[in-house]
Design a protein around this motif. Structure first.
Motif, PDB file in Angstrom:
ATOM      1  N   THR A 115       8.247 -20.844   4.025  1.00 26.14           N
ATOM      2  CA  THR A 115       8.420 -20.892   5.473  1.00 26.14           C
ATOM      3  C   THR A 115       8.988 -22.232   5.904  1.00 26.14           C
ATOM      4  N   PHE A 116       9.961 -22.169   6.809  1.00 27.45           N
ATOM      5  CA  PHE A 116      10.542 -23.364   7.420  1.00 27.45           C
ATOM      6  C   PHE A 116      10.193 -23.336   8.905  1.00 27.45           C
ATOM      7  N   GLN A 117       9.608 -24.440   9.393  1.00 25.64           N
ATOM      8  CA  GLN A 117       9.091 -24.446  10.749  1.00 25.64           C
ATOM      9  C   GLN A 117       9.138 -25.845  11.348  1.00 25.64           C
ATOM     10  N   SER A 118       9.568 -25.952  12.598  1.00 27.06           N
ATOM     11  CA  SER A 118       9.475 -27.215  13.328  1.00 27.06           C
ATOM     12  C   SER A 118       8.036 -27.406  13.778  1.00 27.06           C
ATOM     13  N   GLY A 173       0.793  -1.227   0.000  1.00 27.40           N
ATOM     14  CA  GLY A 173       0.000   0.000   0.000  1.00 27.40           C
ATOM     15  C   GLY A 173       0.820   1.268   0.000  1.00 27.40           C
ATOM     16  N   ASP A 174       2.143   1.152  -0.064  1.00 28.64           N
ATOM     17  CA  ASP A 174       3.022   2.324  -0.036  1.00 28.64           C
ATOM     18  C   ASP A 174       4.008   2.233  -1.195  1.00 28.64           C
ATOM     19  N   LYS A 175       3.801   3.052  -2.213  1.00 30.31           N
ATOM     20  CA  LYS A 175       4.635   2.993  -3.414  1.00 30.31           C
ATOM     21  C   LYS A 175       6.079   3.427  -3.160  1.00 30.31           C
ATOM     22  N   SER A 176       6.318   4.084  -2.018  1.00 33.63           N
ATOM     23  CA  SER A 176       7.690   4.504  -1.715  1.00 33.63           C
ATOM     24  C   SER A 176       8.537   3.348  -1.198  1.00 33.63           C
ATOM     25  N   LEU A 177       7.887   2.235  -0.844  1.00 38.48           N
ATOM     26  CA  LEU A 177       8.604   1.071  -0.325  1.00 38.48           C
ATOM     27  C   LEU A 177       8.800   0.037  -1.427  1.00 38.48           C
ATOM     28  N   ALA A 178      10.020  -0.473  -1.550  1.00 40.88           N
ATOM     29  CA  ALA A 178      10.307  -1.515  -2.548  1.00 40.88           C
ATOM     30  C   ALA A 178       9.614  -2.810  -2.156  1.00 40.88           C
ATOM     31  N   ARG A 179       8.933  -3.411  -3.106  1.00 31.84           N
ATOM     32  CA  ARG A 179       8.256  -4.674  -2.829  1.00 31.84           C
ATOM     33  C   ARG A 179       9.222  -5.843  -2.950  1.00 31.84           C
ATOM     34  N   PRO A 180       9.245  -6.717  -1.962  1.00 34.28           N
ATOM     35  CA  PRO A 180      10.087  -7.919  -2.093  1.00 34.28           C
ATOM     36  C   PRO A 180       9.537  -8.857  -3.155  1.00 34.28           C
ATOM     37  N   ASP A 181      10.439  -9.484  -3.876  1.00 40.18           N
ATOM     38  CA  ASP A 181      10.057 -10.485  -4.871  1.00 40.18           C
ATOM     39  C   ASP A 181       9.952 -11.867  -4.251  1.00 40.18           C
ATOM     40  N   ARG A 182      10.505 -12.004  -3.061  1.00 38.07           N
ATOM     41  CA  ARG A 182      10.480 -13.298  -2.385  1.00 38.07           C
ATOM     42  C   ARG A 182      10.582 -13.075  -0.889  1.00 38.07           C
ATOM     43  N   ILE A 183       9.815 -13.832  -0.126  1.00 35.63           N
ATOM     44  CA  ILE A 183       9.807 -13.733   1.328  1.00 35.63           C
ATOM     45  C   ILE A 183      10.123 -15.110   1.896  1.00 35.63           C
ATOM     46  N   VAL A 184      11.150 -15.197   2.737  1.00 38.02           N
ATOM     47  CA  VAL A 184      11.510 -16.451   3.397  1.00 38.02           C
ATOM     48  C   VAL A 184      11.366 -16.255   4.904  1.00 38.02           C
ATOM     49  N   LEU A 185      10.556 -17.070   5.519  1.00 41.20           N
ATOM     50  CA  LEU A 185      10.307 -16.992   6.954  1.00 41.20           C
ATOM     51  C   LEU A 185      10.830 -18.254   7.632  1.00 41.20           C
ATOM     52  N   ILE A 186      11.536 -18.073   8.724  1.00 42.47           N
ATOM     53  CA  ILE A 186      12.073 -19.204   9.477  1.00 42.47           C
ATOM     54  C   ILE A 186      11.553 -19.104  10.906  1.00 42.47           C
ATOM     55  N   ALA A 187      10.728 -20.078  11.299  1.00 40.49           N
ATOM     56  CA  ALA A 187      10.083 -20.073  12.623  1.00 40.49           C
ATOM     57  C   ALA A 187       9.513 -18.699  12.937  1.00 40.49           C
ATOM     58  N   PRO A 188       8.666 -18.153  12.067  1.00 43.93           N
ATOM     59  CA  PRO A 188       8.193 -16.772  12.234  1.00 43.93           C
ATOM     60  C   PRO A 188       7.190 -16.620  13.361  1.00 43.93           C
ATOM     61  N   MET A 189       7.228 -15.468  14.014  1.00 45.52           N
ATOM     62  CA  MET A 189       6.303 -15.177  15.102  1.00 45.52           C
ATOM     63  C   MET A 189       5.049 -14.538  14.519  1.00 45.52           C
ATOM     64  N   ILE A 190       4.218 -15.372  13.901  1.00 48.07           N
ATOM     65  CA  ILE A 190       3.007 -14.880  13.254  1.00 48.07           C
ATOM     66  C   ILE A 190       1.871 -14.707  14.256  1.00 48.07           C
ATOM     67  N   GLY A 191       1.715 -15.648  15.143  1.00 45.09           N
ATOM     68  CA  GLY A 191       0.624 -15.610  16.108  1.00 45.09           C
ATOM     69  C   GLY A 191       1.138 -15.461  17.519  1.00 45.09           C
ATOM     70  N   ILE A 192       0.280 -14.995  18.426  1.00 40.90           N
ATOM     71  CA  ILE A 192       0.648 -14.831  19.817  1.00 40.90           C
ATOM     72  C   ILE A 192      -0.363 -15.573  20.696  1.00 40.90           C
ATOM     73  N   THR A 193       0.082 -15.969  21.848  1.00 41.34           N
ATOM     74  CA  THR A 193      -0.805 -16.640  22.795  1.00 41.34           C
ATOM     75  C   THR A 193      -1.604 -15.610  23.586  1.00 41.34           C
ATOM     76  N   ALA A 194      -2.671 -16.061  24.225  1.00 37.66           N
ATOM     77  CA  ALA A 194      -3.471 -15.155  25.051  1.00 37.66           C
ATOM     78  C   ALA A 194      -2.632 -14.558  26.168  1.00 37.66           C
ATOM     79  N   MET A 195      -1.716 -15.356  26.736  1.00 38.45           N
ATOM     80  CA  MET A 195      -0.852 -14.867  27.804  1.00 38.45           C
ATOM     81  C   MET A 195       0.059 -13.752  27.310  1.00 38.45           C
ATOM     82  N   ALA A 196       0.558 -13.870  26.062  1.00 35.41           N
ATOM     83  CA  ALA A 196       1.469 -12.868  25.523  1.00 35.41           C
ATOM     84  C   ALA A 196       0.804 -11.508  25.412  1.00 35.41           C
ATOM     85  N   ARG A 197      -0.502 -11.494  25.181  1.00 38.25           N
ATOM     86  CA  ARG A 197      -1.213 -10.219  25.061  1.00 38.25           C
ATOM     87  C   ARG A 197      -1.151  -9.413  26.350  1.00 38.25           C
TER      88      ARG A 197
END
Length: 485
Positions: free
Chosen positions: A301-304, A207-231
């Protein structure tokens, strides 16, 4: 009835905070590296800065740590196991390269592309150096920034704000673009909290044309979600508002024996990471609602399948089910089904993979690295292509070590010969200590840390596979999809 419910909730909350304050008081005393906070550029300053200014501010932060922590240590803190003692074998300032700092790896000749590498919480740029070198060998320029609050002293995480991390990410991409020039492929790689930052940047760029768009995204054990306790992580630090209970600002106070990662963990670090994950989820939902998610680059994405730090399920339910059919892939590392301690493993590990993945066909490629059978240490790659319902199996020529029952959150980015974390280090004395091959058998109460922290898997026996799969995306712009062999 409502009145009594409020009273009960208030009493319960006050009791919880009182217990928290009392419990924190029983821990170790705060040290200089917990109480000193080096100066870091603000988010606004980072958005205006260039790489040279960023490095100058970073150098100043490390100089402050030297003068305010290292040079002021008392006799009791001048010990071999303290990374802040200049005479310690693990003091980062004496290494040929201090991997706590930001770095750029330039290839020979003109770069064919650029990669930005984002490390995780309490971590440092060290964690992605092996992947950065592989990109460099392939002709890419690799830019790895030290996220504000990291690499210096744990106290740096007590005041950091997540907006500084996102601003540092944008700055890193600007530098990568400057070094490689327009039109070249841009890859963004994120580990753990860095995975959330990578994905967040990619969504912002839609949504921001001033930012270069990545052509590829690699995620390793990414912190996508959070637990209720973390909130509610920030609540745990409320007693620290009173100076007497300053230690309540910390979830853990542990000796700092790791030259490239904090062992102590402040409440604010957990809170800021949870804010990133929460904001990321909002942006994913918004991108889906307005149709922009269709423009996102392929995500690998690579994830255990078992991860004590991040939610593996959230990677599937919060991210992958929302991705378009664009060649994205999820690679899951299964538990060791050949281990001889299988009887001691939790019963739900038997079905963990089937419970994680939605039924085929799926919009993404699903790859599972698992034992050929429970009777074999050899592992195979089980692939279900996007849109397919049948599975293809390929032997990898790799073994699950018999003494290892699973990978861990910490392990994925390190080969087995890593000098610090490897189980078979090439140069075990390079950084003054090897944390991966330590024999941790002995009597309890002898070591300065818990055996639990040392028994956690710290290197990846399948790193050759991981790096090979990442390298398949070097071909060119937009070729993030990994083809089956």
């Amino acid at each position: 009835m409502l009145k009594w419910s409020v009273v009960i909730a208030l009493v319960g909350g006050i009791t919880l905070l009182a217990v928290r304050a009392f419990d924190a008081q029983r821990g170790p005393d705060l040290e200089l590296w917990h109480t000193f906070v080096p100066h870091e550029l603000s988010a606004a300053e980072l958005d205006k800065a260039d790489w040279k200014q960023f490095l100058a501010a970073e150098a100043q932060a490390f100089a402050e740590v030297r003068s305010e922590v290292t040079d002021k240590l008392g006799p009791e803190a001048r010990i071999e196991s303290n990374r802040y003692d200049a005479n310690s074998p693990i003091y980062p300032g004496k290494f040929a390269t201090d991997w706590n700092r930001s770095y750029v790896m330039q290839p020979e000749g003109k770069p064919v592309g650029a990669v930005v590498l984002l490390h995780g919480l309490t971590d440092s740029p060290y964690s992605l150096r092996h992947i950065a070198r592989r990109y460099q060998e392939a002709g890419f320029v690799a830019v790895a920034a030290r996220m504000p609050g990291h690499g210096t002293v744990p106290g740096g995480l007590t005041t950091v704000e997540w907006e500084q991390w996102t601003a540092a990410t944008r700055l890193s991409v600007r530098e990568a673009q400057r070094l490689v020039g327009p039109g070249a492929p841009l890859h963004v790689i994120g580990f753990s909290n860095g995975g959330a930052l990578a994905m967040k940047y990619a969504l912002e760029a839609l949504g921001d044309k001033s930012l270069a768009r990545p052509d590829r995204i690699v995620l390793i054990a990414p912190m996508i979600g959070i637990t209720a306790m973390a909130r509610f992580a920030g609540v745990m630090g409320w007693p620290a508002l009173l100076p007497r209970f300053a230690k309540a600002a910390w979830l853990g106070l542990v000796p700092e024996f790791n030259p490239f990662k904090y062992n102590s963990f402040p409440v604010n670090g957990a809170r800021q990471s949870s804010l990133v994950a929460n904001r990321l989820q909002q942006e994913i939902n918004a991108a889906v609602a307005d149709g922009k998610m269709a423009q996102i680059a392929p995500v690998q994405t690579f994830q255990s399948v078992v991860d004590f730090t991040v939610s593996t399920r959230a990677i599937v339910d919060a991210l992958y089910v929302n991705l378009p059919a664009n060649g994205s892939e999820l690679v899951l590392f299964d538990v060791n089904r050949n281990t001889k301690i299988g009887a001691l493993m939790r019963a739900n590990t038997d079905t963990v993979v089937t419970r994680l993945l939605p039924a085929a066909p799926r919009k993404f490629r699903a790859t599972i690295i698992t034992n050929e059978s429970p009777r074999h240490a050899e592992v195979v790659e089980r692939v279900t292509e996007a849109g397919a319902t049948t599975e293809q199996v390929r032997p990898l020529g790799l073994l699950y070590p018999r003494q290892v029952f699973s990978l861990s959150h910490l392990a994925l980015t390190f080969p087995m010969n890593d000098s610090l974390y490897g189980l078979q280090p090439d140069e075990p004395e390079e950084y003054g200590v090897n944390l991966g091959s330590m024999a941790t058998r002995g009597e309890r109460g002898t070591l300065i840390v818990s055996l639990d922290s040392l028994s956690r898997m710290s290197a990846n026996p399948f790193f050759p596979y991981l790096i090979e799969r990442i390298a398949e995306g070097f071909k060119g712009k937009g070729e993030g999809k990994a083809e089956g062999k």
